[in-house]
Design a protein around this motif. Structure first.
Motif, PDB file in Angstrom:
ATOM      1  N   THR A 234      67.194 112.424  86.075  1.00  0.00           N
ATOM      2  CA  THR A 234      66.935 113.718  86.707  1.00  0.00           C
ATOM      3  C   THR A 234      65.710 113.659  87.633  1.00  0.00           C
ATOM      4  OG1 THR A 234      65.722 114.367  84.704  1.00  0.00           O
ATOM      5  CG2 THR A 234      68.036 115.020  84.853  1.00  0.00           C
TER       6      THR A 234
ATOM      7  N   THR B  66      66.781 111.713  96.114  1.00  0.00           N
ATOM      8  CA  THR B  66      67.348 112.972  96.605  1.00  0.00           C
ATOM      9  C   THR B  66      66.429 113.658  97.607  1.00  0.00           C
ATOM     10  OG1 THR B  66      68.435 113.251  94.456  1.00  0.00           O
ATOM     11  CG2 THR B  66      68.377 115.160  95.913  1.00  0.00           C
TER      12      THR B  66
ATOM     13  N   ALA C 273      72.342 109.013  94.809  1.00  0.00           N
ATOM     14  CA  ALA C 273      71.466 109.717  93.872  1.00  0.00           C
ATOM     15  C   ALA C 273      72.263 110.690  93.001  1.00  0.00           C
ATOM     16  CB  ALA C 273      70.381 110.470  94.637  1.00  0.00           C
ATOM     17  N   ILE C 274      73.188 111.407  93.611  1.00  0.00           N
ATOM     18  CA  ILE C 274      74.010 112.361  92.856  1.00  0.00           C
ATOM     19  C   ILE C 274      74.875 111.620  91.837  1.00  0.00           C
ATOM     20  CG2 ILE C 274      75.885 114.040  93.035  1.00  0.00           C
ATOM     21  CD1 ILE C 274      74.733 114.787  95.801  1.00  0.00           C
ATOM     22  N   ILE C 275      75.489 110.513  92.265  1.00  0.00           N
ATOM     23  CA  ILE C 275      76.345 109.737  91.362  1.00  0.00           C
ATOM     24  C   ILE C 275      75.542 109.184  90.188  1.00  0.00           C
ATOM     25  CG2 ILE C 275      77.757 107.646  91.156  1.00  0.00           C
ATOM     26  CD1 ILE C 275      78.610 108.095  94.072  1.00  0.00           C
TER      27      ILE C 275
ATOM     28  N   LEU D 136      71.574 109.976  99.382  1.00  0.00           N
ATOM     29  CA  LEU D 136      71.842 111.262  98.738  1.00  0.00           C
ATOM     30  C   LEU D 136      73.076 111.177  97.828  1.00  0.00           C
ATOM     31  CD1 LEU D 136      70.942 114.200  98.545  1.00  0.00           C
ATOM     32  CD2 LEU D 136      72.405 114.712 100.514  1.00  0.00           C
ATOM     33  N   VAL D 137      74.131 110.569  98.333  1.00  0.00           N
ATOM     34  CA  VAL D 137      75.364 110.438  97.555  1.00  0.00           C
ATOM     35  C   VAL D 137      75.144 109.557  96.330  1.00  0.00           C
ATOM     36  CG1 VAL D 137      77.727 109.538  97.589  1.00  0.00           C
ATOM     37  CG2 VAL D 137      76.884 110.878  99.521  1.00  0.00           C
TER      38      VAL D 137
ATOM     39  N   SER E  26      72.688 110.229  89.003  1.00  0.00           N
ATOM     40  CA  SER E  26      72.192 111.308  88.158  1.00  0.00           C
ATOM     41  C   SER E  26      73.271 111.797  87.193  1.00  0.00           C
ATOM     42  CB  SER E  26      71.698 112.468  89.023  1.00  0.00           C
ATOM     43  OG  SER E  26      71.148 113.491  88.220  1.00  0.00           O
ATOM     44  N   ILE E  27      74.461 112.050  87.720  1.00  0.00           N
ATOM     45  CA  ILE E  27      75.562 112.529  86.875  1.00  0.00           C
ATOM     46  C   ILE E  27      75.941 111.468  85.835  1.00  0.00           C
ATOM     47  CG2 ILE E  27      77.990 113.212  86.854  1.00  0.00           C
ATOM     48  CD1 ILE E  27      77.528 114.455  89.618  1.00  0.00           C
TER      49      ILE E  27
ATOM     50  N   SER F  37      65.562 112.389  91.600  1.00  0.00           N
ATOM     51  CA  SER F  37      65.246 113.437  92.565  1.00  0.00           C
ATOM     52  C   SER F  37      64.055 113.053  93.435  1.00  0.00           C
ATOM     53  CB  SER F  37      64.956 114.757  91.836  1.00  0.00           C
ATOM     54  OG  SER F  37      66.078 115.187  91.108  1.00  0.00           O
TER      55      SER F  37
END
Length: 314
Positions: free
Chosen positions: A254, A262, A294-296, A291-292, A298-299, A258
């Motif tokens: 997280t 992110t 980071a989202i992957i 960005l992409v 993180s999830i 970020s």
């Protein structure tokens, strides 16, 4: 220092089991005698010598590990390590995904960039770029050497925290002394690193709670009061969370993602909307890619952490 169910602590080996090796007491003594005086300093450049010493201790750790691994390799005492991860089960794949946020946690130092830049002698953006690059290269070298030498030494028995492996005979002369040098040296390294992280935390809390007030450097009482409160809360957290890796996994998935990926990508894309500072096509692609990813990460990290916790509870 205090040991656990799975490994012997330094105090256990020195003095035997007793009140002195209780984890909460050890943390409290370290907090009061070592961390509090360093955290009470109100300027980050006051931590220059301690930061340099922490880097030196990390290098000592790497040198000892590499030297022992090299000796055992020459003597033929090291078994060929497994070079490919295990993809045989869903749990193994999730364990690999959980490692990525921890690695992200290890490289996030973004929150210290601004205070360090403010106190940098003859500061310029170019000079700060060099500081960032040198720091990153040094971190990569230390982490890589630690991982390689640790895995060569302990193979499939390598623990998540490789320091816990150094409570056994290394199979080389002066093994016991080297065990102590590695563990105690790295403990001192962590003690010297902590105040740098605490500095940014205190600055951020001050800006949120005392918005518009004088800087902490001009209010010694407020600086000391905030230091005491924050260290007290940190002590409670450190004693209530039984395993530091649980915290690392969730903060890595997280906060670290970020801060490290992110927000920088979003800032770059925002700057790209300005005509005078328009990003090139390559830079826009890299920003969107960060960005992409980071989202992957993180999830995947959060899902993997929850799954691993549920598996342990089952």
């Amino acid at each position: 220092m205090s040991g656990s169910l799975h490994h012997v602590g330094v105090f256990d080996q020195w003095l035997g089991h007793g009140v002195w090796d209780h984890r909460r007491l050890v943390i409290l003594v370290v907090l009061v005698l070592l961390l509090a005086p360093l955290c009470a300093l109100d300027k980050i450049d006051s931590l220059t010598l301690t930061s340099a010493a922490s880097v030196a201790l990390a290098i000592v750790f790497v040198v000892v590990c590499f030297t022992v691994a090299a000796i055992k390799l020459i003597e033929g005492k090291i078994e060929p390590p497994k070079m490919v991860p295990d993809f045989s089960s869903e749990k193994s794949i999730l364990d690999l995904l959980v490692v990525i946020p921890i690695m992200a946690n290890a490289y996030v130092c973004h929150f210290n960039v601004q205070p360090i830049y403010n106190e940098l002698e003859g500061r310029t953006p170019q000079k700060m770029y060099r500081v960032g690059r040198i720091t990153t290269v040094l971190c990569v070298a230390v982490y890589a050497c630690t991982a390689i030498s640790g895995y060569l030494l302990f193979g499939s028995g390598t623990e998540s925290d490789v320091l816990t492996n150094f409570d056994e005979d290394l199979g080389v002369p002066f093994s016991t002394a080297l065990d102590y040098i590695v563990r105690v040296g790295y403990i001192l390294h962590l003690v010297l690193v902590f105040p740098v992280l605490h500095f940014s935390l205190r600055q951020t809390v001050n800006d949120l709670v005392f918005e518009g007030s004088a800087p902490l450097t001009e209010s010694r009482k407020r600086c000391l009061a905030m230091t005491v409160v924050l260290l007290g809360l940190i002590y409670l957290g450190s004693t209530m969370i039984p395993n530091i890796w649980t915290a690392f996994k969730f903060t890595g998935a997280t906060t670290a993602v970020s801060l490290g990926f992110t927000f920088p990508a979003l800032v770059a894309l925002k700057l790209g909307q300005r005509g005078a500072e328009c990003l090139t096509l390559k830079e826009k692609f890299l920003a969107w890619l960060m960005l992409v990813l980071a989202i992957i990460v993180s999830i995947a990290g959060v899902v993997g952490n929850i799954y691993s916790l549920e598996s342990k509870s089952d």
